[in-house]
Design a protein around this motif. Structure first.
Motif, PDB file in Angstrom:
ATOM      1  N   CYS A 110      71.024 -14.914  42.250  1.00  0.00           N
ATOM      2  CA  CYS A 110      70.184 -14.337  41.205  1.00  0.00           C
ATOM      3  C   CYS A 110      69.188 -15.351  40.664  1.00  0.00           C
ATOM      4  O   CYS A 110      69.154 -15.631  39.486  1.00  0.00           O
ATOM      5  N   ARG A 111      68.396 -15.903  41.532  1.00  0.00           N
ATOM      6  CA  ARG A 111      67.414 -16.881  41.070  1.00  0.00           C
ATOM      7  C   ARG A 111      66.250 -16.210  40.347  1.00  0.00           C
ATOM      8  O   ARG A 111      65.434 -16.862  39.748  1.00  0.00           O
ATOM      9  N   ASN A 112      66.181 -14.882  40.403  1.00  0.00           N
ATOM     10  CA  ASN A 112      65.113 -14.165  39.717  1.00  0.00           C
ATOM     11  C   ASN A 112      65.642 -13.354  38.535  1.00  0.00           C
ATOM     12  O   ASN A 112      65.125 -12.296  38.211  1.00  0.00           O
ATOM     13  N   CYS A 113      66.690 -13.874  37.888  1.00  0.00           N
ATOM     14  CA  CYS A 113      67.278 -13.202  36.723  1.00  0.00           C
ATOM     15  C   CYS A 113      66.936 -13.966  35.445  1.00  0.00           C
ATOM     16  O   CYS A 113      66.640 -15.152  35.481  1.00  0.00           O
ATOM     17  N   GLY A 114      67.011 -13.243  34.325  1.00  0.00           N
ATOM     18  CA  GLY A 114      66.756 -13.870  33.046  1.00  0.00           C
ATOM     19  C   GLY A 114      67.101 -12.934  31.905  1.00  0.00           C
ATOM     20  O   GLY A 114      67.700 -11.879  32.105  1.00  0.00           O
ATOM     21  N   VAL A 115      66.705 -13.333  30.702  1.00  0.00           N
ATOM     22  CA  VAL A 115      67.003 -12.572  29.490  1.00  0.00           C
ATOM     23  C   VAL A 115      65.681 -12.145  28.850  1.00  0.00           C
ATOM     24  O   VAL A 115      64.756 -12.946  28.723  1.00  0.00           O
ATOM     25  N   VAL A 116      65.610 -10.881  28.447  1.00  0.00           N
ATOM     26  CA  VAL A 116      64.410 -10.351  27.803  1.00  0.00           C
ATOM     27  C   VAL A 116      64.260 -11.003  26.434  1.00  0.00           C
ATOM     28  O   VAL A 116      65.191 -10.982  25.623  1.00  0.00           O
ATOM     29  N   ARG A 117      63.095 -11.579  26.173  1.00  0.00           N
ATOM     30  CA  ARG A 117      62.812 -12.190  24.877  1.00  0.00           C
ATOM     31  C   ARG A 117      61.914 -11.304  24.019  1.00  0.00           C
ATOM     32  O   ARG A 117      62.000 -11.311  22.814  1.00  0.00           O
ATOM     33  N   GLU A 118      61.021 -10.546  24.643  1.00  0.00           N
ATOM     34  CA  GLU A 118      60.122  -9.660  23.911  1.00  0.00           C
ATOM     35  C   GLU A 118      59.833  -8.417  24.744  1.00  0.00           C
ATOM     36  O   GLU A 118      59.703  -8.498  25.959  1.00  0.00           O
ATOM     37  N   VAL A 119      59.714  -7.283  24.066  1.00  0.00           N
ATOM     38  CA  VAL A 119      59.288  -6.030  24.694  1.00  0.00           C
ATOM     39  C   VAL A 119      58.274  -5.402  23.747  1.00  0.00           C
ATOM     40  O   VAL A 119      58.564  -5.210  22.574  1.00  0.00           O
ATOM     41  N   TYR A 120      57.078  -5.128  24.248  1.00  0.00           N
ATOM     42  CA  TYR A 120      56.113  -4.444  23.393  1.00  0.00           C
ATOM     43  C   TYR A 120      55.202  -3.545  24.216  1.00  0.00           C
ATOM     44  O   TYR A 120      54.968  -3.780  25.388  1.00  0.00           O
ATOM     45  N   ARG A 121      54.742  -2.510  23.539  1.00  0.00           N
ATOM     46  CA  ARG A 121      53.833  -1.544  24.143  1.00  0.00           C
ATOM     47  C   ARG A 121      52.406  -2.004  23.863  1.00  0.00           C
ATOM     48  O   ARG A 121      52.093  -2.476  22.777  1.00  0.00           O
ATOM     49  N   ASP A 122      51.536  -1.838  24.846  1.00  0.00           N
ATOM     50  CA  ASP A 122      50.177  -2.337  24.729  1.00  0.00           C
ATOM     51  C   ASP A 122      49.223  -1.333  25.369  1.00  0.00           C
ATOM     52  O   ASP A 122      49.636  -0.479  26.143  1.00  0.00           O
ATOM     53  N   ASP A 169      46.195  -0.998  27.939  1.00  0.00           N
ATOM     54  CA  ASP A 169      45.556  -1.723  29.027  1.00  0.00           C
ATOM     55  C   ASP A 169      44.276  -0.990  29.378  1.00  0.00           C
ATOM     56  O   ASP A 169      44.323   0.128  29.872  1.00  0.00           O
ATOM     57  N   GLN A 170      43.144  -1.606  29.095  1.00  0.00           N
ATOM     58  CA  GLN A 170      41.873  -0.955  29.367  1.00  0.00           C
ATOM     59  C   GLN A 170      41.340  -1.381  30.716  1.00  0.00           C
ATOM     60  O   GLN A 170      41.390  -2.549  31.071  1.00  0.00           O
ATOM     61  N   ASP A 171      40.829  -0.394  31.447  1.00  0.00           N
ATOM     62  CA  ASP A 171      40.219  -0.658  32.749  1.00  0.00           C
ATOM     63  C   ASP A 171      38.814  -1.203  32.506  1.00  0.00           C
ATOM     64  O   ASP A 171      37.975  -0.524  31.940  1.00  0.00           O
ATOM     65  N   TRP A 188      53.806  -1.393  29.210  1.00  0.00           N
ATOM     66  CA  TRP A 188      54.882  -2.159  28.571  1.00  0.00           C
ATOM     67  C   TRP A 188      54.810  -3.579  29.078  1.00  0.00           C
ATOM     68  O   TRP A 188      54.738  -3.819  30.279  1.00  0.00           O
ATOM     69  N   ARG A 189      54.831  -4.513  28.163  1.00  0.00           N
ATOM     70  CA  ARG A 189      54.855  -5.930  28.530  1.00  0.00           C
ATOM     71  C   ARG A 189      56.243  -6.460  28.186  1.00  0.00           C
ATOM     72  O   ARG A 189      56.699  -6.344  27.049  1.00  0.00           O
ATOM     73  N   MET A 205      54.525  -3.295  33.006  1.00  0.00           N
ATOM     74  CA  MET A 205      55.008  -2.089  33.690  1.00  0.00           C
ATOM     75  C   MET A 205      54.374  -0.852  33.061  1.00  0.00           C
ATOM     76  O   MET A 205      54.066  -0.844  31.872  1.00  0.00           O
ATOM     77  N   SER A 206      54.214   0.193  33.855  1.00  0.00           N
ATOM     78  CA  SER A 206      53.598   1.419  33.350  1.00  0.00           C
ATOM     79  C   SER A 206      54.540   2.204  32.446  1.00  0.00           C
ATOM     80  O   SER A 206      54.100   3.025  31.656  1.00  0.00           O
ATOM     81  N   SER A 207      55.844   1.965  32.571  1.00  0.00           N
ATOM     82  CA  SER A 207      56.804   2.643  31.692  1.00  0.00           C
ATOM     83  C   SER A 207      58.015   1.733  31.477  1.00  0.00           C
ATOM     84  O   SER A 207      58.258   0.818  32.244  1.00  0.00           O
ATOM     85  N   ASN A 208      58.754   2.018  30.432  1.00  0.00           N
ATOM     86  CA  ASN A 208      59.983   1.286  30.144  1.00  0.00           C
ATOM     87  C   ASN A 208      61.144   2.242  30.415  1.00  0.00           C
ATOM     88  O   ASN A 208      61.901   2.597  29.537  1.00  0.00           O
TER      89      ASN A 208
END
Length: 146
Positions: free
Chosen positions: A34-46, A48-50, A106-107, A122-125
């Motif tokens: 699991c070298r690509n594992c971790g803990v979520v520190r922040e989740v926020y909705r944003d 994104d403008q094209d 979602w960031r 991500m486009s959705s959570n």
């Protein structure tokens, strides 16, 4: 006595090798698995403008120039073509801008096990990720680690 010391030396080396290998193997297994594992520190909705505008402007300018070219003769035709291109470009730009708009994303900020930080957009959570969740980051997406 000499063989006893030789035996103890061999036993010590064997134990050191076994213990060292077990420790190294456990560490390697943990990071390889699991070298690509971790803990979520922040989740926020944003939002994104094209920001990739351009095709509407070009198409509008071409259409405007074609229409302007139909008006007048000589220098008047040239002026009408230029004016049509400018007006068509402005109209095309505004139409494209209005149609593209923006979207919610979602960031997810993740503190990785190796000490690094990753930001995932991500486009959705869909997994309802929250601060403190253990996740695995794959293909630019964060997934709950189970």
């Amino acid at each position: 006595m000499k063989s006893f010391h030789s035996f103890l030396g061999s036993l010590t080396l064997l134990l050191a090798a076994v213990l060292g290998t077990a420790s190294t193997t456990a560490d390697a297994r943990r990071y390889d698995y699991c070298r690509n594992c971790g803990v979520v520190r922040e989740v926020y909705r944003d939002r994104d403008q094209d920001r990739h505008l351009g095709a509407g402007t070009v198409i509008g300018a071409i259409a405007g120039a074609a229409l302007g070219n139909q008006v007048g003769k000589g220098d008047g035709r040239k002026a009408a073509t230029v004016a049509g291109a400018v007006a068509g470009g402005a109209i095309g730009h505004n139409v494209e801008k209005r149609n593209r708009g923006s979207r919610d994303v979602w960031r997810i900020e993740v503190e990785m096990d190796d000490g690094g930080h990753r930001s995932v957009t991500m486009s959705s959570n869909r997994e309802s990720l929250r601060r403190g969740d253990r996740v695995q980051v794959r293909n630019g997406q964060a997934y709950l680690y189970r």
